[in-house]
Motif scaffolding. Structure first.
Motif, PDB file in Angstrom:
ATOM      1  N   MET A 318       0.847  -1.183   0.000  1.00  0.00           N
ATOM      2  CA  MET A 318       0.000   0.000   0.000  1.00  0.00           C
ATOM      3  C   MET A 318       0.896   1.251   0.000  1.00  0.00           C
ATOM      4  N   VAL A 319       0.925   1.928  -1.140  1.00  0.00           N
ATOM      5  CA  VAL A 319       1.780   3.113  -1.306  1.00  0.00           C
ATOM      6  C   VAL A 319       0.960   4.355  -0.995  1.00  0.00           C
ATOM      7  N   GLU A 320       1.480   5.191  -0.096  1.00  0.00           N
ATOM      8  CA  GLU A 320       0.791   6.413   0.306  1.00  0.00           C
ATOM      9  C   GLU A 320       1.555   7.636  -0.211  1.00  0.00           C
ATOM     10  N   ALA A 321       0.970   8.818   0.010  1.00  0.00           N
ATOM     11  CA  ALA A 321       1.550  10.057  -0.530  1.00  0.00           C
ATOM     12  C   ALA A 321       2.974  10.289  -0.036  1.00  0.00           C
ATOM     13  N   SER A 322       3.270   9.890   1.184  1.00  0.00           N
ATOM     14  CA  SER A 322       4.607  10.114   1.739  1.00  0.00           C
ATOM     15  C   SER A 322       5.644   9.165   1.146  1.00  0.00           C
ATOM     16  N   ASP A 323       5.180   8.143   0.398  1.00  0.00           N
ATOM     17  CA  ASP A 323       6.104   7.149  -0.151  1.00  0.00           C
ATOM     18  C   ASP A 323       6.648   7.525  -1.529  1.00  0.00           C
ATOM     19  N   VAL A 324       6.134   8.603  -2.099  1.00  0.00           N
ATOM     20  CA  VAL A 324       6.565   8.977  -3.455  1.00  0.00           C
ATOM     21  C   VAL A 324       6.971  10.450  -3.502  1.00  0.00           C
ATOM     22  N   GLU A 325       7.805  10.759  -4.468  1.00  0.00           N
ATOM     23  CA  GLU A 325       8.168  12.137  -4.771  1.00  0.00           C
ATOM     24  C   GLU A 325       7.657  12.471  -6.166  1.00  0.00           C
ATOM     25  N   VAL A 326       7.076  13.654  -6.300  1.00  0.00           N
ATOM     26  CA  VAL A 326       6.446  14.051  -7.562  1.00  0.00           C
ATOM     27  C   VAL A 326       7.304  15.120  -8.233  1.00  0.00           C
ATOM     28  N   LYS A 327       7.634  14.895  -9.497  1.00  0.00           N
ATOM     29  CA  LYS A 327       8.375  15.874 -10.290  1.00  0.00           C
ATOM     30  C   LYS A 327       7.537  16.265 -11.503  1.00  0.00           C
ATOM     31  N   ARG A 328       7.610  17.551 -11.865  1.00  0.00           N
ATOM     32  CA  ARG A 328       6.922  18.029 -13.073  1.00  0.00           C
ATOM     33  C   ARG A 328       7.969  18.345 -14.131  1.00  0.00           C
TER      34      ARG A 328
END
Length: 445
Positions: A318-328
């Protein structure tokens, strides 16, 4: 050049070691530039029979580009005078040199060339000629106290009188005693000042336009796209209304059209990367597999939406928001840069469409050919109005559109212009250059 170098090389109260190379650099940068601006004006004025006294154009009825350079002239002249009164001669002359080189030559003249190339008389052409005449006349008067010789020659040709008998642009105090006094009669000087109207808001807007133009050049360099290869579209995202300068900016950026866009996300996509610090404790031995699945997600937008909606199952974790980094990052085929508007905490983005089409490739090749042929005309010392016969051979080239072939003939003043087929052999004495793998030969007669 020696006098100007001695003044600008350092503050008058500091010791200075004389450098002959500095004089040469000053001559090439300052005085050759000023002379070339004068020759540009004088050559076209002679061709058109321009008489500054015969027909005038009110400043308010001139283009924004004309009003901008005249406003900059007012601003720079006022600061020049102020620095002189405060014994800051080096600062005054450096600022005036920067105005001549960057504002007048590198921007105003370069952006005004086509206005004078039009052989037909027009209000805009006349306004440009008056503006150049007024700028040169005032600049000569400002330069004269430091470097008196070349500017006197230019001023005599422009006005018929010596620059050393002309009034100071910032006004005169009324009497010889007033001129030599410790303090001028400011009211008398202001009443006799000969400066164009000042528009600081226009100066600020043009500063942003020039920042965007520079951003466009950086985009091309970063993307490996040559300057003469046009882009289909460019977009300005956020910032003040620059619609009055869209045509100017489109020509400077070499794009077919400039448009306004409010949503920068249209040109961006997201990339997801794992945050190993948060993900490793829950994924344990599968952390690398989960990380790879996050990176290679076919639809990262949908995955991110699911994660933000409470979590997403990735390979049983279960992957949550704190588990990923978002790049644009920019979408494929687009490139962007952001600049800050001068005097405002406002960021403005420029986006260019970097995709090629046959029409764009043809236009780009035509512009590279014109540049080389014009350089050859200059080497041959041909008169501006002289016609030539032009022959061109292309190898491994994009298909040339008939309109672009005609444009080459028009721009180079070619009475005859022949584009040979790829199987035709160019003569051994033909000029040659290469652009993006295309080999071009041409002859000028």
């Amino acid at each position: 050049a020696t006098r100007w170098y001695m003044v600008t090389a350092g503050a008058p109260w500091n010791p200075m070691k004389f450098d002959p190379n500095g004089v040469r650099e000053t001559y090439a940068k300052m005085f050759l530039t000023m002379w070339n601006v004068y020759k540009f004006h004088a050559d076209y004025a002679a061709l058109d029979g321009f008489d500054p006294d015969a027909q005038t154009v009110e400043v308010g009825k001139r283009s924004a580009l004309d009003r901008w350079i005249l406003s900059r002239l007012h601003t720079v002249a006022a600061e020049y005078h102020e620095n002189f009164t405060n014994w800051q001669f080096h600062k005054a002359c450096r600022d005036l040199e920067d105005f001549i080189v960057n504002d007048v030559s590198n921007w105003y003249v370069r952006r005004s060339r086509r206005r004078l190339w039009d052989e037909a008389d027009s209000h805009d052409k006349l306004a440009c000629q008056h503006t150049l005449h007024e700028v040169l006349e005032t600049v000569c008067r400002l330069v004269a106290p430091v470097s008196p010789f070349m500017v006197d020659h230019i001023h005599r040709n422009l006005t018929g009188t010596s620059v050393h008998t002309a009034n100071w642009p910032l006004g005169i105090p009324g009497t010889l005693e007033g001129a030599t006094a410790d303090a001028w009669d400011e009211d008398a000087a202001q009443a006799t000042a000969e400066l164009p109207p000042q528009d600081l808001a226009l100066e600020q807007t043009m500063a942003l336009v020039r920042e965007l133009a520079e951003a466009g050049r950086r985009i091309r360099i970063d993307g490996g796209r040559r300057q003469r290869l046009p882009c289909a579209q460019g977009w300005i995202v956020a910032g003040p209304d620059l619609s009055e300068f869209h045509d100017l900016l489109a020509e400077e950026l070499n794009v077919e059209a400039i448009r306004v866009e409010n949503d920068l996300d249209r040109f961006q996509r997201i990339e997801l990367a794992p945050n190993f610090r948060a993900l490793a404790p829950k994924a344990r031995s599968e952390v690398n597999n989960v990380a790879q699945a996050i990176r290679s997600a076919e639809d990262p937008e949908s995955l991110l939406a699911a994660i933000n909606d409470g979590g997403a199952d990735v390979l049983g974790v279960m992957v949550e928001a704190s588990d990923v980094e978002v790049k644009r990052v920019e979408r494929e085929g687009f490139a962007a840069q952001t600049v800050e508007a001068e005097g405002e905490s406002l960021h403005v983005s420029l986006v260019l469409d970097m995709n090629d089409t046959p029409a764009l490739l043809s236009k780009g090749m035509a512009r590279d050919i014109v540049r080389r042929v014009q350089a050859k005309r200059k080497d041959l010392d041909l008169a501006i109005e002289a016609s030539i016969d032009l022959e061109i051979w292309l190898s491994n080239a994009p298909e040339m559109m008939p309109t672009d072939e005609q444009w080459v003939a028009t721009e180079t003043r070619a009475a005859g212009c022949v584009f040979h087929g790829s199987n035709d052999q160019a003569p051994s004495d033909a000029e040659q250059f290469e652009v993006d793998g295309t080999i071009v030969h041409f002859t000028v007669n």
